[in-house]
Every structure is written in C-alpha cells, then in structure tokens.
Design a protein around this motif. Structure first.
Motif, PDB file in Angstrom:
ATOM      1  N   VAL A   1      -4.924  11.454  -8.402  1.00  0.00           N
ATOM      2  CA  VAL A   1      -6.080  10.658  -7.081  1.00  0.00           C
ATOM      3  C   VAL A   1      -5.430   9.673  -7.093  1.00  0.00           C
ATOM      4  O   VAL A   1      -6.033   8.991  -7.754  1.00  0.00           O
ATOM      5  CB  VAL A   1      -7.482  11.436  -6.833  1.00  0.00           C
ATOM      6  CG1 VAL A   1      -7.935  11.271  -5.565  1.00  0.00           C
ATOM      7  CG2 VAL A   1      -7.283  12.850  -7.101  1.00  0.00           C
ATOM      8  N   VAL A   2      -5.054   9.254  -6.215  1.00  0.00           N
ATOM      9  CA  VAL A   2      -4.817   7.725  -5.525  1.00  0.00           C
ATOM     10  C   VAL A   2      -5.486   7.453  -4.475  1.00  0.00           C
ATOM     11  O   VAL A   2      -5.330   7.670  -2.931  1.00  0.00           O
ATOM     12  CB  VAL A   2      -2.951   7.272  -5.510  1.00  0.00           C
ATOM     13  CG1 VAL A   2      -2.945   6.221  -5.730  1.00  0.00           C
ATOM     14  CG2 VAL A   2      -2.603   7.500  -7.514  1.00  0.00           C
ATOM     15  N   GLY A   3      -6.253   5.962  -4.070  1.00  0.00           N
ATOM     16  CA  GLY A   3      -6.681   5.550  -3.329  1.00  0.00           C
ATOM     17  C   GLY A   3      -6.353   4.235  -2.840  1.00  0.00           C
ATOM     18  O   GLY A   3      -5.512   3.821  -3.486  1.00  0.00           O
ATOM     19  N   PHE A   4      -6.472   3.526  -1.775  1.00  0.00           N
ATOM     20  CA  PHE A   4      -6.065   2.784  -1.314  1.00  0.00           C
ATOM     21  C   PHE A   4      -7.343   1.569  -0.915  1.00  0.00           C
ATOM     22  O   PHE A   4      -8.380   2.076  -0.264  1.00  0.00           O
ATOM     23  CB  PHE A   4      -4.992   2.380   0.197  1.00  0.00           C
ATOM     24  CG  PHE A   4      -3.397   2.305  -0.160  1.00  0.00           C
ATOM     25  CD1 PHE A   4      -2.786   4.144  -0.587  1.00  0.00           C
ATOM     26  CD2 PHE A   4      -2.929   1.451  -0.333  1.00  0.00           C
ATOM     27  CE1 PHE A   4      -1.567   3.030  -2.087  1.00  0.00           C
ATOM     28  CE2 PHE A   4      -1.404   1.461  -0.591  1.00  0.00           C
ATOM     29  CZ  PHE A   4      -0.964   2.677  -0.643  1.00  0.00           C
TER      30      PHE A   4
ATOM     31  N   ALA B   1     -12.006  -7.295  -8.101  1.00  0.00           N
ATOM     32  CA  ALA B   1     -13.629  -7.169  -8.645  1.00  0.00           C
ATOM     33  C   ALA B   1     -13.524  -5.321  -7.288  1.00  0.00           C
ATOM     34  O   ALA B   1     -13.704  -4.148  -7.942  1.00  0.00           O
ATOM     35  CB  ALA B   1     -13.997  -8.160  -8.620  1.00  0.00           C
ATOM     36  N   HIS B   2     -13.142  -6.289  -6.146  1.00  0.00           N
ATOM     37  CA  HIS B   2     -13.620  -5.281  -5.423  1.00  0.00           C
ATOM     38  C   HIS B   2     -13.607  -3.565  -5.409  1.00  0.00           C
ATOM     39  O   HIS B   2     -14.257  -2.737  -5.455  1.00  0.00           O
ATOM     40  CB  HIS B   2     -13.850  -6.009  -4.113  1.00  0.00           C
ATOM     41  CG  HIS B   2     -15.029  -6.404  -3.604  1.00  0.00           C
ATOM     42  ND1 HIS B   2     -14.160  -7.411  -2.618  1.00  0.00           N
ATOM     43  CD2 HIS B   2     -16.698  -6.876  -3.437  1.00  0.00           C
ATOM     44  CE1 HIS B   2     -15.475  -8.183  -2.966  1.00  0.00           C
ATOM     45  NE2 HIS B   2     -16.853  -7.121  -3.064  1.00  0.00           N
ATOM     46  N   ALA B   3     -11.818  -4.061  -5.269  1.00  0.00           N
ATOM     47  CA  ALA B   3     -10.647  -2.690  -5.803  1.00  0.00           C
ATOM     48  C   ALA B   3     -11.912  -1.553  -7.286  1.00  0.00           C
ATOM     49  O   ALA B   3     -11.807  -0.659  -6.741  1.00  0.00           O
ATOM     50  CB  ALA B   3      -9.901  -2.535  -5.781  1.00  0.00           C
ATOM     51  N   ALA B   4     -11.397  -2.356  -8.614  1.00  0.00           N
ATOM     52  CA  ALA B   4     -11.926  -2.030  -8.719  1.00  0.00           C
ATOM     53  C   ALA B   4     -13.478  -0.796  -9.043  1.00  0.00           C
ATOM     54  O   ALA B   4     -13.488  -0.044 -10.003  1.00  0.00           O
ATOM     55  CB  ALA B   4     -12.366  -2.727 -10.516  1.00  0.00           C
TER      56      ALA B   4
ATOM     57  N   ILE C   1      -6.466   2.985  -8.209  1.00  0.00           N
ATOM     58  CA  ILE C   1      -6.373   2.343  -6.045  1.00  0.00           C
ATOM     59  C   ILE C   1      -5.260   1.095  -6.218  1.00  0.00           C
ATOM     60  O   ILE C   1      -5.266   0.451  -6.954  1.00  0.00           O
ATOM     61  CB  ILE C   1      -8.114   1.382  -6.267  1.00  0.00           C
ATOM     62  CG1 ILE C   1      -9.429   2.457  -5.619  1.00  0.00           C
ATOM     63  CG2 ILE C   1      -8.020   0.417  -5.171  1.00  0.00           C
ATOM     64  CD1 ILE C   1      -9.302   2.739  -4.511  1.00  0.00           C
ATOM     65  N   VAL C   2      -5.329   1.595  -5.377  1.00  0.00           N
ATOM     66  CA  VAL C   2      -3.861   1.082  -4.843  1.00  0.00           C
ATOM     67  C   VAL C   2      -4.374  -0.581  -3.917  1.00  0.00           C
ATOM     68  O   VAL C   2      -5.122  -0.290  -2.513  1.00  0.00           O
ATOM     69  CB  VAL C   2      -3.054   0.601  -3.742  1.00  0.00           C
ATOM     70  CG1 VAL C   2      -1.553   0.234  -3.548  1.00  0.00           C
ATOM     71  CG2 VAL C   2      -1.809   2.263  -5.078  1.00  0.00           C
ATOM     72  N   ALA C   3      -4.945  -1.538  -4.303  1.00  0.00           N
ATOM     73  CA  ALA C   3      -5.740  -2.394  -3.703  1.00  0.00           C
ATOM     74  C   ALA C   3      -4.417  -3.492  -2.962  1.00  0.00           C
ATOM     75  O   ALA C   3      -3.381  -4.221  -3.318  1.00  0.00           O
ATOM     76  CB  ALA C   3      -6.560  -3.859  -4.435  1.00  0.00           C
ATOM     77  N   ASN C   4      -4.598  -3.610  -1.340  1.00  0.00           N
ATOM     78  CA  ASN C   4      -4.003  -4.536  -0.520  1.00  0.00           C
ATOM     79  C   ASN C   4      -5.200  -5.412  -0.289  1.00  0.00           C
ATOM     80  O   ASN C   4      -6.086  -5.017   0.885  1.00  0.00           O
ATOM     81  CB  ASN C   4      -4.380  -3.049   0.823  1.00  0.00           C
ATOM     82  CG  ASN C   4      -3.238  -3.599   1.951  1.00  0.00           C
ATOM     83  OD1 ASN C   4      -2.402  -4.739   1.454  1.00  0.00           O
ATOM     84  ND2 ASN C   4      -2.865  -2.511   2.652  1.00  0.00           N
ATOM     85  N   ASP C   5      -4.190  -6.729  -0.412  1.00  0.00           N
ATOM     86  CA  ASP C   5      -5.054  -8.162   0.077  1.00  0.00           C
ATOM     87  C   ASP C   5      -4.132  -8.473   1.293  1.00  0.00           C
ATOM     88  O   ASP C   5      -3.847  -8.999   1.727  1.00  0.00           O
ATOM     89  CB  ASP C   5      -4.521  -8.878  -1.188  1.00  0.00           C
ATOM     90  CG  ASP C   5      -4.755 -10.346  -0.590  1.00  0.00           C
ATOM     91  OD1 ASP C   5      -5.099 -10.796   0.184  1.00  0.00           O
ATOM     92  OD2 ASP C   5      -5.433 -11.303  -2.036  1.00  0.00           O
TER      93      ASP C   5
ATOM     94  N   ILE D   1      -0.155  -6.415  -3.414  1.00  0.00           N
ATOM     95  CA  ILE D   1      -0.521  -5.053  -3.821  1.00  0.00           C
ATOM     96  C   ILE D   1      -1.209  -5.016  -5.024  1.00  0.00           C
ATOM     97  O   ILE D   1      -0.987  -6.198  -6.302  1.00  0.00           O
ATOM     98  CB  ILE D   1       0.134  -3.731  -4.071  1.00  0.00           C
ATOM     99  CG1 ILE D   1       1.053  -3.392  -2.635  1.00  0.00           C
ATOM    100  CG2 ILE D   1      -0.448  -2.702  -4.981  1.00  0.00           C
ATOM    101  CD1 ILE D   1      -0.630  -2.873  -2.138  1.00  0.00           C
ATOM    102  N   HIS D   2      -2.511  -5.139  -5.763  1.00  0.00           N
ATOM    103  CA  HIS D   2      -2.434  -4.863  -7.045  1.00  0.00           C
ATOM    104  C   HIS D   2      -2.743  -3.637  -7.603  1.00  0.00           C
ATOM    105  O   HIS D   2      -3.764  -2.256  -7.424  1.00  0.00           O
ATOM    106  CB  HIS D   2      -4.248  -5.765  -7.141  1.00  0.00           C
ATOM    107  CG  HIS D   2      -4.304  -7.455  -6.804  1.00  0.00           C
ATOM    108  ND1 HIS D   2      -3.688  -8.185  -7.623  1.00  0.00           N
ATOM    109  CD2 HIS D   2      -4.386  -7.374  -5.539  1.00  0.00           C
ATOM    110  CE1 HIS D   2      -4.089  -9.404  -6.432  1.00  0.00           C
ATOM    111  NE2 HIS D   2      -4.020  -8.915  -5.480  1.00  0.00           N
ATOM    112  N   LEU D   3      -2.028  -2.743  -8.348  1.00  0.00           N
ATOM    113  CA  LEU D   3      -2.767  -1.458  -8.544  1.00  0.00           C
ATOM    114  C   LEU D   3      -3.345  -1.782  -9.755  1.00  0.00           C
ATOM    115  O   LEU D   3      -3.211  -2.181 -11.488  1.00  0.00           O
ATOM    116  CB  LEU D   3      -1.335  -0.750  -9.506  1.00  0.00           C
ATOM    117  CG  LEU D   3      -1.655   1.093  -9.782  1.00  0.00           C
ATOM    118  CD1 LEU D   3      -1.515   1.481  -8.248  1.00  0.00           C
ATOM    119  CD2 LEU D   3      -0.296   0.956 -10.732  1.00  0.00           C
TER     120      LEU D   3
END
Ligand code: C5P
Length: 219
Positions: free
Chosen positions: A140-143, A152-155, A166-170, A183-185
């Motif tokens: 299961v993958v979220g953005f 930090a927020h994405a973790a 989580i695929v974190a999108n700046d 992106i930070h995966l």
C-alpha cells in the motif's frame, strides 16, 4: 514485447480530486490535475499489472490497458476502491477532499441576508482504511504533498496511515498542476531522495520499484 514483471498482479490507483457538492452548481474540492495518478496507472499497466484507476473529475485520457472507474465524491471513491479488491498493489494518489457537506437539492440563492454557513463532515481516509482492511493489498503506497519538513512529516504520515511507502512530494515550489515533481520515497528503512523529475518519470521509477519489491518478496 516489453518485459512484464507485474503480470498477474492486480493494482488499484486513485487519482485526481474529489468534488463534494454543496448544491447542484457548487462544490468543495482540492486542487489536483490527476496527472501524477494517471501516470502511475499507465506505468503499472506497462509493466503488466491489471490496473483499476479510480478517477475523480479530470480531463485526461484513459491510459492504454487501464480499467477506469470515474467517480465524483470521496464516498464514491471509497466504494470504487472497495469494489476493486482484492488487489496486490494500491497506490493512492488522489487529492481527496477532507470534508463534505449535505448537499442542498436546489441551487442556493445569494439574494437577501447573510451567506450560508456550511456544516462540514469529515470524509473517510481511504488510504488509512485500506491499510487496515481485512483484504489489505500486500503493498500500500500513499502520496503526501508537503511544503516544509517534507521527510519528517511524510514519515509521520506513513506511520499514522499504516501504509508501506509514502511518496512525499515537495510542493514548496510551483509543482501544483505542473509537469515536474520532487520526490522523497519513504519506507520502513528511511528516505530516498529523487531528483526533480517529470511526473511520467516519477511514475516509471515508482512502478519499477514496485516490480522489484515483488521480485524480492513474491508473497
Ligand atoms: O492526509 P493527506 O491528505 O496529506 O494524505 C495524503 C494521502 O492520503 C494520499 O495518498 C491520499 O490519496 C490519501 N487520502 C485518502 N483519503 C483521504 C485523504 C487522503 O486516501 N480522505
């Protein structure tokens, strides 16, 4: 023929905004072009996955080989995701509206007194529910669109929602509606930084990463 490492795998992808009606002519929504989610669906299908794309209201063509289900509201998106189970892979890219309201059946009139007060209800968190579902997909993958303290927020979001990655999108720059994504995966081991990439390339890398995951852990 292209290699099809995800052949036989079922995937469900959400994309676009949801529209929460206020009355027949007005709605609440988040900003979302749907481009990143459509690109993820296309990339997974290209690697052989059997993809259901649950799409909010956007004006994008259906990627080749993808089964598309059009919805409008978060509740409809939730039902369409449920209907797509069981699945091996879920990638929730949609910008779901956090709130809905009981829609007025007739157009609200401006004339007269004070503007109407909207009474808001919280929408279900489709990603968080799926992460704890009896039929939880194996991956299961979220953005997460973040403007500051991105990793930090994405973790924290990964833990809170119970998803695997989580695929974190700046989005501190001009990403919204644009072509590129930074992106930070984030997975259970930490964060991987990707360079500034077109959304299609982000999708291809993510799909390849997903295929590698199933090659290493075929269960
Ligand atoms: O909490 P936030 O909206 O930042 O989380 C983003 C992630 O959660 C995305 O993967 C989005 O698709 C998903 N989400 C969802 N249902 C909601 C809100 C967000 O599936 N109601």
């Amino acid at each position: 023929a292209e290699p099809a490492p995800l052949a036989g795998r079922r995937a469900v992808v959400t994309a676009g905004p949801t529209h929460e009606p206020i009355d027949p002519v007005r709605y609440i929504a988040n900003r979302s072009s749907g481009r990143q989610g459509f690109a993820v669906a296309a990339a997974l299908a290209k690697l052989g996955a059997d993809v259901t794309l649950v799409a909010g209201p956007v004006t994008l063509p259906t990627p080749p080989g993808v089964q598309r289900v059009d919805i409008e509201t978060a509740l409809q998106m939730q039902a369409a995701v449920e209907a797509a189970l069981p699945a091996d892979i879920a990638v929730m890219v949609a910008a779901v509206a956090d709130w809905r309201t009981d829609a007025e059946p007739r157009k609200m009139k401006k004339a007269g007194s004070a503007p109407p007060a909207l009474s808001l209800k919280e929408n279900p968190d489709i990603l968080a529910e799926l992460s704890r579902h009896a039929e939880r997909p194996a991956l299961v993958v979220g953005f997460a669109a973040e403007t500051h303290n991105v990793e930090a927020h994405a973790a924290a979001k990964r833990t809170r929602k119970g998803c695997d990655w989580i695929v974190a999108n700046d989005v501190s720059g001009g990403v919204m509606g644009g072509a590129d994504n930074r992106i930070h995966l984030i997975d259970e081991t930490g964060a991987e930084d990707w360079p500034d990439l077109p959304k299609e390339e982000v999708a291809r890398r993510l799909a390849t990463r997903i295929a590698d995951h199933f090659t290493k852990d075929p269960s």
